[in-house]
Design an enzyme around this catalytic site. Structure first.
Site, PDB file in Angstrom:
ATOM      1  N   ASP A 185       0.843  -1.219   0.053  1.00  0.00           N
ATOM      2  CA  ASP A 185      -0.036   0.048  -0.203  1.00  0.00           C
ATOM      3  C   ASP A 185       1.045   1.212   0.061  1.00  0.00           C
ATOM      4  OD1 ASP A 185      -2.135  -1.688   2.126  1.00  0.00           O
ATOM      5  OD2 ASP A 185      -2.669  -1.190   0.120  1.00  0.00           O
TER       6      ASP A 185
ATOM      7  N   ASP B  59     -10.784  -4.821  -0.576  1.00  0.00           N
ATOM      8  CA  ASP B  59      -9.449  -4.504   0.077  1.00  0.00           C
ATOM      9  C   ASP B  59     -10.294  -3.544   1.360  1.00  0.00           C
ATOM     10  OD1 ASP B  59      -6.744  -2.377  -0.235  1.00  0.00           O
ATOM     11  OD2 ASP B  59      -7.182  -3.583   1.414  1.00  0.00           O
TER      12      ASP B  59
HETATM   13  C1  DX5 Z   1      -6.507   0.926   3.330  1.00  0.00           C
HETATM   14  C2  DX5 Z   1      -5.459  -0.376   2.969  1.00  0.00           C
HETATM   15  C3  DX5 Z   1      -5.955  -1.494   3.761  1.00  0.00           C
HETATM   16  C4  DX5 Z   1      -5.221  -2.670   3.883  1.00  0.00           C
HETATM   17  C5  DX5 Z   1      -5.624  -3.697   4.455  1.00  0.00           C
HETATM   18  O1  DX5 Z   1      -5.950   1.780   3.028  1.00  0.00           O
HETATM   19  O2  DX5 Z   1      -5.650  -0.643   1.498  1.00  0.00           O
HETATM   20  O3  DX5 Z   1      -7.199  -1.723   3.296  1.00  0.00           O
HETATM   21  O4  DX5 Z   1      -4.782  -2.993   2.626  1.00  0.00           O
HETATM   22  O5  DX5 Z   1      -6.039  -3.283   5.763  1.00  0.00           O
HETATM   23  P1  DX5 Z   1      -7.089  -4.305   6.754  1.00  0.00           P
HETATM   24  O6  DX5 Z   1      -7.020  -5.740   5.975  1.00  0.00           O
HETATM   25  O7  DX5 Z   1      -6.420  -4.374   7.990  1.00  0.00           O
HETATM   26  O8  DX5 Z   1      -8.363  -3.621   6.640  1.00  0.00           O
END
Ligand code: DX5
Length: 219
Positions: free
Chosen positions: A34, A174
């Protein structure tokens, strides 16, 4: 085939390579990096160097999720660093079609990510340039947020739209993906599940967490 991808946003930043390897050994199909610039989202994270370093550590798919303004500026550098797939946000691109075209021309798979407040209609004119669509099930910027249940209908509608137009573009999700929400998004049509805090947390090992996710969707 349902794929789990580990988002390293919630990993131990002091041991990123090790944590990526742990997820790979546990059976994830990919690692999602990310990238955040503090402008498109209110957080700053990784750059090209981290992608390059991880490329040397894992052999699974390396996804780069660009949560940055004007992502077109860095497409070439992230692909050169080793990204197999590059996700740009519709909301951050002035020229989405050109951005996707460039990603493909440089040899990477082209993904479009859309935020919870963005309608599916914005995707219609670039489906022929799109290899994956990532539906954000949280507002981007941080790991560990609550899953936004209203996005389940969006995923179902997206699958319907793709079927209607004859596209078999995988739907990734996501944000807030855990053993409870994973079956919901799969049932709605998602086939790539990006999970961060449900994999990297101190409740259990990475291997146990990935196994629990896989079991929750009976993979
Ligand atoms: C958002 C990120 C998150 C990450 C996953 O900005 O992209 O969504 O990838 O985070 P979790 O699985 O902890 O929600």
């Amino acid at each position: 085939m349902i794929a789990i991808e580990a988002s390293i946003l919630s990993a131990d930043f002091a041991r990123l390579g090790e944590q990526a390897r742990e997820a790979e050994m546990a059976g994830v199909e990919g690692i999602q990096v990310d990238v955040m610039d503090g402008r498109f989202v209110p957080n700053i994270t990784f750059g090209q160097g981290i992608v390059r370093a991880l490329r040397g550590v894992v052999s699974v798919t390396l996804d780069v999720h660009l949560m940055i303004v004007e992502p077109e500026r860095y497409i070439e550098e992230f692909i050169e660093a080793g990204a197999d797939r590059l996700f740009v946000h519709y909301e951050a691109c002035t020229q989405l079609h050109r951005a996707l075209q460039t990603i493909r021309e440089l040899g990477s798979e082209a993904g479009v990510a859309i935020n919870p407040g963005t309608p599916l209609s914005v995707l219609e004119e670039t489906l022929d340039m799109t290899d994956l669509i990532q539906v954000m099930t949280v507002n981007p910027g941080f790991g560990g947020q609550q899953f936004i249940h209203s996005q389940l209908d969006k995923i179902r509608c997206l699958q319907g739209m793709l079927d209607e137009r004859g596209y078999s573009i995988p739907i990734a999700v996501d944000g807030g993906i855990d053993t409870t929400t994973a079956p919901l998004v799969v049932n709605a049509g998602a086939t790539v599940l990006v999970a961060g805090s449900s994999i990297y947390n101190d409740r259990a090992s990475v291997g146990q967490n990935v196994a629990a996710l896989l079991a929750s969707i009976k993979v």
